[in-house]
Design an enzyme around this catalytic site. Structure first.
Site, PDB file in Angstrom:
ATOM      1  N   GLU A  48       0.811  -1.217   0.000  1.00  0.00           N
ATOM      2  CA  GLU A  48       0.000   0.000   0.000  1.00  0.00           C
ATOM      3  C   GLU A  48       0.846   1.269   0.000  1.00  0.00           C
ATOM      4  O   GLU A  48       0.802   2.080   0.936  1.00  0.00           O
ATOM      5  CB  GLU A  48      -0.961  -0.004   1.193  1.00  0.00           C
ATOM      6  N   GLU A 107      -4.702  -8.521  -0.693  1.00  0.00           N
ATOM      7  CA  GLU A 107      -5.530  -8.524   0.511  1.00  0.00           C
ATOM      8  C   GLU A 107      -6.983  -8.393   0.068  1.00  0.00           C
ATOM      9  O   GLU A 107      -7.300  -7.582  -0.803  1.00  0.00           O
ATOM     10  CB  GLU A 107      -5.190  -7.352   1.442  1.00  0.00           C
TER      11      GLU A 107
END
Length: 686
Positions: A299, A418
């Protein structure tokens, strides 16, 4: 789940067939004394079975000379297929399957045995395989010379990125562990063990994502040396996973917001630290097998840089990562490298930016990664999004379609590194309605298959209890496992609500068949009678008053019975028969730090809460909607018989102004309540 189909079979050919095979073997192999004696028996055990799927275990007993390397082969009689397995490397050609040893279980002593297992698919009849062959010799219980039964060897090496990523499906994150700040157990999970990884493999997962935060273990510049003990521990876990035939995706995790986010404001220092970190990781793991992949950063996010500016910084990190790893030699020359979008976001501009980066690299062993937690209001239960509705579905479908069209269709594999829903946690029960959550999970499984995306479940302990190695919700896990290969049918809701007194009337739900055939209703092991107990008209399923009266029993508050709607494949849809009356709230006064409304829930469950001032404007932490966020603003405590208003919510309420709260329950009931917060005290009126 249907009643388990439990059966064992020791498979032998009849004596005549064995004699024929032995005669053929003698004629084909020549002098008997020059050959090792071979012989075997196989125990084949179907442990669990449900519509369209099953779990099986295979134990091979070696009756002949010691074996150093084995290949077990069989043919399916009814076009069954192995979906994913453990303790062996599986390959298939049509109806023929080969299961080959792994590095840790290749030897079988005389009188010894080896076991492996798999999840499979079936349709029609799930018959046992015709026969098993060990290294080409039929396992018929006899010992003799090797036969020449042809086998299909597994492919060796040279997998494309698309093939490798496809083989990683499904994947599982070892979340909140090596990425936790303060130590591996600091965020509530136990140490990673070989037993844990073996269990994850046994549950049908083919890969793990291993998030690692490095900052706390790095020395000062200019070397930024990683603590050797930390590197050793990471390598130990990687090796354990590889030994379990789990592919591994290793990354740089919370460093993304701990120091990498300053790349735009402290460029040279941050980049030097990043280069030093990946140089050390690449060097330590350069001789590891290809089943270990690297992800540049989790991220990526940058202070003061969003949109195109953030894309540019993400590209810079990805390119530096690629250059370092490819230049480190060994297996890193063609190791799978996984590159994220900015914040692993799947909006089209973010995907386009990463696609341009990958096109410029012209490297066939590169994959893209994004994360997906669903439509945000549904994922956290805010703004009234308590169900898997058309807007939630459109967000899901659009995400998978975009990544397919941008990457997969262009030959670039995608890992959804994810996925889950936000705020779902065993420590925060009730945020999501269970049936609506299952619909979301079912849809993710389908669209992942349909669009060729590999998914890795984010599990920080909320799904698998790592202390006991049991799923916290077994039924939910069954959706994960089944969804890898097939759809499951659902319905418009998973409950029918009945009053505690008075006449019970028929209740209807809408079936969502998802391309499957509806096969009826079961209560336990008893099939309900169509006509007398239920009717189906189109997609409308109606429970008769007589059936509901019987199922409700003494009509005590809560769930009185659970009925399964079974379809031609997948996991049955559970429908709860619930007795509930309108909840009753009572007036109360208490401190803002711990205010709770006395509540008689009377069998009902809370869906959401609205908050408005007298002039109709919204009250609470979210002023853009009257529906506040579940748990962070309000939460039920069913055991205590209270509705809790959190200090965060009450702090956002204007002092002295009355606020009308409307509580919505899943039965459809509502309850109004007025509060006034003043000077640290709350007065509530029903």
């Amino acid at each position: 789940m249907h009643p388990l189909s439990l059966r064992s079979a020791r498979l032998r050919l009849v004596a005549v067939a064995a004699a024929v095979l032995a005669t053929l073997a003698a004629g084909l192999t020549g002098a008997a004394g020059a050959q090792a004696a071979q012989g075997c028996e196989v125990d084949y055990h179907v442990q669990h079975q449900w519509p369209g799927g099953f779990t099986a275990n295979v134990t091979v007993h070696n009756l002949g000379d010691p074996i150093d390397g084995w290949d077990v082969e069989w043919d399916w009689p009814e076009a069954q297929r192995v979906a994913h397995g453990w303790n062996a490397a599986f390959t298939a050609t049509g109806d023929r399957v080969n299961a080959e040893h792994l590095s840790y279980n290749k030897a079988i002593a005389t009188g010894g045995s080896v076991s492996f297992g798999f999840n499979g698919t079936w349709a029609g009849v799930n018959r046992d395989p015709f026969a098993f062959r060990l290294n080409g010799r039929t396992c018929d219980g006899t010992v003799g010379e090797p036969t020449t039964t042809p086998t299909t060897p597994p492919p060796t090496g040279g997998e494309s990125a698309m093939d490798q990523v496809a083989a990683m499906q499904p994947g599982w994150n070892v979340g909140n562990t090596l990425d936790a700040l303060g130590g591996e157990t600091a965020w509530g999970n136990p140490l990673i063990t070989e037993e844990l990884l073996a269990h994850v493999k046994s549950q049908g997962f083919n890969s793990i994502r291993l998030p690692v935060t490095w900052e706390e273990y790095m020395g000062p510049g200019p070397g930024y040396a990683v603590d050797p003990a930390r590197m050793d521990r990471v390598e130990q876990v990687v090796d354990w996973a590889l030994e379990q035939d789990l592919q591994v995706l290793l990354n740089v995790h919370h460093d993304s917001w701990m120091w990498l986010n300053e790349l735009g404001t402290d460029h040279d220092a941050v980049l030097a630290k990043y280069e030093a970190l990946w140089t050390q990781i690449a060097d330590r793991f350069k001789d590891h097998p290809a089943e270990l992949a690297f992800e540049s950063v989790n991220e990526p996010q940058f202070t003061g840089a969003e949109g195109a500016a953030g894309d540019a910084l993400t590209e810079e990190l990805n390119l530096v990562f690629h250059e370092i790893v490819r230049g480190s030699g060994g297996g890193n020359d063609d190791r799978l490298l996984v590159l994220p979008t900015l914040v692993t976001n799947a909006d089209q501009p973010r995907l386009d930016a990463l696609k341009a980066t990958i096109d410029g690299l012209d490297d066939p062993m590169v994959a893209a990664t994004i994360h997906f937690y669903g439509f945000w209001p549904f994922s956290v239960n805010i703004a009234g999004f308590t169900s898997y509705d058309a807007e939630v579905e459109a967000d899901l479908v659009g995400t998978f379609q975009r990544v397919h069209d941008t990457f997969v269709d262009a030959g670039v594999p995608v890992i959804m590194g994810e996925w889950a829903v936000l705020n779902y946690d065993h420590n925060r029960p009730g945020v999501h309605q269970s049936g609506e959550l299952l619909k979301f999970f079912e849809a993710v499984g389908f669209h992942a298959r349909d669009k060729g995306v590999t998914t890795m479940l984010w599990d920080a302990g909320q799904f698998l209890n790592r202390a006991t190695l049991h799923w916290r919700d077994q039924h939910m896990y069954e959706y994960f496992a089944s969804g890898v290969t097939t759809r499951s049918g659902t319905a418009s809701f998973d409950s029918v609500y009945l009053p505690s007194t008075g006449a019970i009337t028929a209740k209807s739900l809408t079936l969502h068949r998802n391309g499957l055939e509806f096969q009826g209703l079961w209560h336990g092991g008893t099939r309900l009678a169509e006509g007398a107990d239920y009717t189906v008209s189109g997609d409308t399923l109606t429970f008769t008053a007589a059936a509901l009266t019987r199922l409700a029993g003494n009509r005590a508050y809560g769930v009185n019975a659970t009925v399964e709607a079974r379809f031609s494949a997948g996991v049955p849809w559970r429908v709860k028969v619930v007795t509930a009356d309108a909840p009753v709230l009572s007036s109360a006064t208490g401190p803002s730090a711990s205010f709770a409304i006395p509540t008689q829930f009377k069998g009902d469950t809370l869906a959401t809460m609205e908050a408005k001032y007298a002039d109709g404007t919204n009250a609470g932490t979210a002023t853009w909607t009257s529906y506040q966020e579940f748990w962070s603003n309000f939460r039920p405590d069913y055991a205590a018989g209270t509705l809790v208003l959190t200090p965060e919510f009450l702090a956002a309420v204007t002092d002295g102004q009355p606020v009308t709260l409307t509580f919505h329950f899943y039965s459809g009931a509502t309850a109004s309540y007025t509060i006034t917060e003043s000077g640290g005290t709350v007065t509530g009126t029903a």
